[in-house]
Write an enzyme that holds these catalytic residues in place. Structure first.
Site, PDB file in Angstrom:
ATOM      1  N   LEU A 164      47.320 -48.539  64.245  1.00 27.54           N
ATOM      2  CA  LEU A 164      46.716 -48.845  62.945  1.00 27.54           C
ATOM      3  C   LEU A 164      45.796 -50.049  63.012  1.00 27.54           C
ATOM      4  O   LEU A 164      45.115 -50.355  62.028  1.00 27.54           O
ATOM      5  CB  LEU A 164      47.815 -49.131  61.896  1.00 27.54           C
ATOM      6  CG  LEU A 164      48.473 -47.916  61.219  1.00 27.54           C
ATOM      7  CD1 LEU A 164      49.388 -47.177  62.187  1.00 27.54           C
ATOM      8  CD2 LEU A 164      49.281 -48.355  60.008  1.00 27.54           C
ATOM      9  N   ASP A 206      50.231 -57.350  66.550  1.00 25.24           N
ATOM     10  CA  ASP A 206      49.125 -57.641  65.634  1.00 25.24           C
ATOM     11  C   ASP A 206      48.458 -58.935  66.069  1.00 25.24           C
ATOM     12  O   ASP A 206      49.141 -59.910  66.387  1.00 25.24           O
ATOM     13  CB  ASP A 206      49.669 -57.773  64.196  1.00 25.24           C
ATOM     14  CG  ASP A 206      48.585 -57.546  63.154  1.00 25.24           C
ATOM     15  OD1 ASP A 206      47.581 -58.287  63.183  1.00 25.24           O
ATOM     16  OD2 ASP A 206      48.742 -56.651  62.310  1.00 25.24           O
ATOM     17  N   TYR A 263      32.612 -49.636  61.671  1.00 28.57           N
ATOM     18  CA  TYR A 263      33.933 -49.103  61.334  1.00 28.57           C
ATOM     19  C   TYR A 263      33.930 -47.578  61.462  1.00 28.57           C
ATOM     20  O   TYR A 263      34.794 -47.002  62.117  1.00 28.57           O
ATOM     21  CB  TYR A 263      34.287 -49.521  59.907  1.00 28.57           C
ATOM     22  CG  TYR A 263      35.679 -49.134  59.467  1.00 28.57           C
ATOM     23  CD1 TYR A 263      36.804 -49.667  60.092  1.00 28.57           C
ATOM     24  CD2 TYR A 263      35.881 -48.253  58.404  1.00 28.57           C
ATOM     25  CE1 TYR A 263      38.086 -49.328  59.676  1.00 28.57           C
ATOM     26  CE2 TYR A 263      37.151 -47.915  57.981  1.00 28.57           C
ATOM     27  CZ  TYR A 263      38.253 -48.454  58.614  1.00 28.57           C
ATOM     28  OH  TYR A 263      39.521 -48.121  58.200  1.00 28.57           O
TER      29      TYR A 263
END
Ligand code: UDP
Length: 311
Positions: free
Chosen positions: A74, A32, A146
C-alpha cells in the site's frame, strides 16, 4: 495464524488494514517510511503481541525474518498535494517499491496484494468506470507521477504473476474517507472538515461541478477482506458508486460540521478528473460486496472523530 507484511501500514488505509488483519487473528509486520504515514495511526492497537512496526523505505530490498503468507503493498503518497510535492518518491515507490514487495513475496512463497487506484483511469472518457476500461492518463502531466506509477505497479504485479506464478490480488481503490485521514492532507474531505470545524470557508476547486464517489473506509476494508478469500486476481474496483459533485460535498460537510461556512472558489488543478464513479458489478458478483455506509452517516462519523483532534 497467517502472517502479513503491510507496506504503508502507518498510512490512512494501511492502518485500517493492519487493525482488521490483527482483529482477524493475523500477525502483522508493518513497514512504513513515515513520509506521509504517522505512528499516531498505530496507537492503541490492542493486539500489540502480534504487531511489529518498522520504519523502512520500501524502495530498497526488504528483509523480513520468518514466514510470510501475504505481502500487502500500500506504500505510496496518495493525496494529490503529497504526490505533487514528492514526485520522484511517488514514482520510486510505485516502481522499485513494487519490486521490493513482489521479491519479498517470491522469496517467502507468499501472495501479493496491490493497492492500485481509480487514477489508472485518468480523466475518464467512460462513465462509470469498469475494470475493462484502459483509461485516459496524460503521461507527462503533473498527476502522471502517481497515475503512471500505479499503472506500472499493476503491470509489474501481473508480470510476476505470469512469469513466477505468484498469486496476486489487485484492487483499484476509489475515493475513500474516514477516521485517521491526515489533517491538511490536501484532499477534499479532510480539507472541508478541517475548514468547517474552524469556521473557515470551504475551498472548492473550479466551479465544483466535477464529481467524485466516496466510500467509507470500513466498507473498503470489508471489500479487501472478501477479496482476499476470493478466487480472482482482479483488477477489482472497490468504491462507492454514489456520485456527488464537489460543491455538494463541500456544502454537506459544512452543514454536518455545524458551520455556516462560506464557499471559496479556487483554481482547478491541472488534469483534475472531471468525473469518477466505480462500476462495481465485478465486486458485487465475485465478492457479494457493496458499500453499506451512507454518505451522511460516514461523514458524521469522520467529523466526530476529527472534532476533538483537529479543533
Ligand atoms: N478539491 C477541492 N477542494 C479542496 C481539495 C480538493 O475542490 O480543498 C477537489 C479536487 O480538485 C478534485 C476533488 O476535490 O476535483 C477531489 O480531490 P481529492 O484531492 O480529494 O482527490 P482526487 O479524487 O483528486 O484524487
Amino acid at each position: 495464524m497467517p502472517r502479513a507484511v503491510v507496506t504503508g501500514g502507518a498510512g490512512f488505509l494501511g492502518s485500517h488494514l493492519c487493525r482488521r488483519l490483527l482483529g482477524e487473528g493475523w500477525e502483522v509486520v508493518c513497514l512504513d517510511s513515515l513520509v506521509t504515514g504517522s505512528p499516531t495511526n498505530l496507537e492503541e492497537i490492542p493486539e500489540q503481541g502480534r504487531f511489529t512496526f518498522r520504519s523502512v523505505d520500501v524502495t530498497h530490498p526488504l528483509e523480513v525474518a520468518g514466514e510470510v503468507d501475504w505481502v500487502f503493498h500500500l506504500a505510496s503518497p496518495a493525496s494529490p498535494p503529497d504526490y505533487l510535492r514528492l514526485p520522484i518518491e511517488t514514482l520510486r515507490v510505485g516502481a522499485l517499491g513494487t519490486y521490493s514487495a513482489l521479491d519479498l513475496a517470491l522469496a517467502k512463497g507468499a501472495s501479493l496484494f496491490l493497492s492500485s487506484t481509480s487514477e489508472v483511469y485518468g480523466d475518464p472518457l467512460v462513465h462509470p468506470q469498469p475494470e475493462s476500461y484502459w483509461g485516459n492518463v496524460n503521461p507527462i502531466g503533473p498527476r502522471s507521477v502517481y497515475d503512471e506509477a500505479k499503472r506500472y505497479a499493476e503491470a509489474t504485479t501481473f508480470a510476476y504473476n505470469r512469469v513466477h506464478g505468484i498469486p496476486i490480488k489487485v484492487v483499484r481503490i476509489f475515493n475513500t474517507y474516514g477516521p485517521r485521514m491526515r489533517r491538511a492532507d490536501g484532499r477534499a474531505i479532510p480539507n472541508f472538515i478541517d475548514q468547517a470545524l474552524h469556521g473557515d470557508p470551504v475551498t472548492v476547486h473550479g466551479d465544483g461541478s466535477q464529481t467524485r464517489s466516496l466510500c467509507y473506509v470500513d466498507d473498503l476494508i470489508e471489500g479487501f477482506w472478501r477479496f482476499l478469500s476470493s478466487g480472482g486476481t482482479g483488477p477489482m474496483n472497490l468504491g462507492n458508486p454514489e456520485e456527488s459533485t464537489i460543491l455538494e460535498l463541500a456544502k454537506l460537510v459544512a452543514d454536518l460540521a455545524g458551520s455556516g461556512a462560506e464557499v471559496e472558489f479556487l483554481e482547478r488543478p491541472m488534469d483534475d478528473p472531471e468525473v469518477r464513479k466505480p462500476d462495481i458489478t465485478l465486486a458485487r458478483r465475485e465478492l457479494g460486496w457493496a458499500p453499506e455506509v451512507d454518505l451522511r452517516d460516514g461523514l458524521k462519523r469522520t467529523i466526530d472523530w476529527a472534532r476533538p483532534r483537529w479543533s
